[in-house]
Design a protein around this motif. Sequence first.
Motif, PDB file in Angstrom:
ATOM      1  N   ALA A  53     -22.018 -19.894  42.570  1.00  0.00           N
ATOM      2  CA  ALA A  53     -21.326 -20.421  40.777  1.00  0.00           C
ATOM      3  C   ALA A  53     -22.638 -20.997  40.374  1.00  0.00           C
ATOM      4  N   ASP A  54     -23.864 -20.773  41.190  1.00  0.00           N
ATOM      5  CA  ASP A  54     -25.171 -20.736  39.929  1.00  0.00           C
ATOM      6  C   ASP A  54     -25.305 -20.008  39.143  1.00  0.00           C
ATOM      7  N   ILE A  55     -24.609 -18.648  39.456  1.00  0.00           N
ATOM      8  CA  ILE A  55     -24.280 -17.645  38.688  1.00  0.00           C
ATOM      9  C   ILE A  55     -24.089 -17.930  37.189  1.00  0.00           C
ATOM     10  N   VAL A  56     -22.800 -18.781  36.670  1.00  0.00           N
ATOM     11  CA  VAL A  56     -22.187 -19.071  35.697  1.00  0.00           C
ATOM     12  C   VAL A  56     -23.227 -20.121  34.792  1.00  0.00           C
ATOM     13  N   ASP A  57     -23.713 -19.694  33.607  1.00  0.00           N
ATOM     14  CA  ASP A  57     -23.800 -20.456  32.322  1.00  0.00           C
ATOM     15  C   ASP A  57     -23.626 -21.741  32.747  1.00  0.00           C
ATOM     16  N   TRP A  58     -23.320 -22.439  32.908  1.00  0.00           N
ATOM     17  CA  TRP A  58     -22.540 -24.178  32.800  1.00  0.00           C
ATOM     18  C   TRP A  58     -22.704 -24.571  31.179  1.00  0.00           C
ATOM     19  N   GLU A  59     -23.039 -24.345  30.836  1.00  0.00           N
ATOM     20  CA  GLU A  59     -23.430 -24.923  29.620  1.00  0.00           C
ATOM     21  C   GLU A  59     -23.006 -23.956  28.497  1.00  0.00           C
ATOM     22  N   HIS A  60     -23.478 -22.764  28.731  1.00  0.00           N
ATOM     23  CA  HIS A  60     -22.592 -21.674  27.560  1.00  0.00           C
ATOM     24  C   HIS A  60     -21.126 -22.126  27.850  1.00  0.00           C
ATOM     25  N   TRP A 272     -14.000 -26.723  44.894  1.00  0.00           N
ATOM     26  CA  TRP A 272     -13.816 -25.251  45.268  1.00  0.00           C
ATOM     27  C   TRP A 272     -13.970 -24.022  44.487  1.00  0.00           C
ATOM     28  N   ILE A 273     -14.298 -24.874  43.467  1.00  0.00           N
ATOM     29  CA  ILE A 273     -15.072 -24.080  41.861  1.00  0.00           C
ATOM     30  C   ILE A 273     -16.542 -23.481  42.230  1.00  0.00           C
ATOM     31  N   ARG A 274     -17.246 -24.921  42.214  1.00  0.00           N
ATOM     32  CA  ARG A 274     -18.535 -24.799  42.891  1.00  0.00           C
ATOM     33  C   ARG A 274     -18.905 -24.512  44.402  1.00  0.00           C
ATOM     34  N   ASP A 275     -18.245 -25.349  45.523  1.00  0.00           N
ATOM     35  CA  ASP A 275     -18.641 -25.295  46.901  1.00  0.00           C
ATOM     36  C   ASP A 275     -17.931 -24.417  47.298  1.00  0.00           C
ATOM     37  N   ARG A 276     -16.439 -23.815  47.287  1.00  0.00           N
ATOM     38  CA  ARG A 276     -16.017 -22.559  47.882  1.00  0.00           C
ATOM     39  C   ARG A 276     -15.402 -23.444  48.989  1.00  0.00           C
ATOM     40  N   ASN A 277     -15.394 -24.976  49.588  1.00  0.00           N
ATOM     41  CA  ASN A 277     -14.220 -25.957  49.955  1.00  0.00           C
ATOM     42  C   ASN A 277     -12.877 -25.406  49.608  1.00  0.00           C
TER      43      ASN A 277
END
Length: 281
Positions: A53-60, A272-277
């Motif tokens: 999930a770190d590949i996402v530019d969450w601020e953008h 689920w979205i950020r941690d894939r759990n």
Amino acid sequence: MDWRLITEELLDGPMAMALDEVAAETVAAGGPATVRLYRWFPSTVTLGYNNDADIVDWEHCDDWGVSVTRRPTGGGAIYHDTSGDVAYSIIAPADEFPSDVTECYREFLQPILAAFEAVGVDVDFADEEKAGLWNSLCYLLPLDPAHDLVGPDGRKIAGNAQYRTRDAVVQHGSLTFEVNTDQHLGCFEDPPVTPEEFDARVCGLHELVSVDDVVETGLGAFGGYDVQRSKFVSNLEDALADWAGAEESEWTDEELERGRELVETKYGNDEWIRDRNDPTG
């Protein structure tokens, strides 16, 4: 085997993914198989199952009102533009189709190819190896002849993915109507490619067909754009219905309620979205 067609509907990302899972539960319980189209609203980033999930530019994404969810399927992340993306899913009994993944893709992609042919665009399976540019993004992965579709000049126009449960097979795909390069790359942190490199790998239907600047709607260039997109969507619905022998239908109230439940517990849930759990187990 009974099939139903659910025509294009506006859905946010979490609900779009939740309804695939719902349709798989329906077919596993002996209900109809489903072919469906949906339009991402708002525009959405879907992470592949294995994406960080770190590949996402969450601020953008927050600034531009772009939703983010995670797919159960593998492959790279994709930015799905509300106008520029046409999405479909096929959900069927697993025992009715080949267990070999490539063979199953070939069957399920026949109506997709037919829809492109109906609008006069030559689209086919990738047959030329191209090295990947960034393994985090679907459209920049190495081309896979099993399920990647390319336009006349070999640029990728559609990404497709599958997953299986014990009783159902689910395939969904992103068909590019128009490439929004700046937004696609802008949704991700420091992509190691230039816009020019991205455009050299990806094409959209819009640049391959003729679009009138003035149409009878009086909407000018945008009217021509929307008419052409609607024509492709109609052809895709017809191709899917003909291939499956499907009757137009809609979700049941129980399915929609189950979809909302899955949005809350899984597809709209940061676990689920950020941690894939998977909080649903």
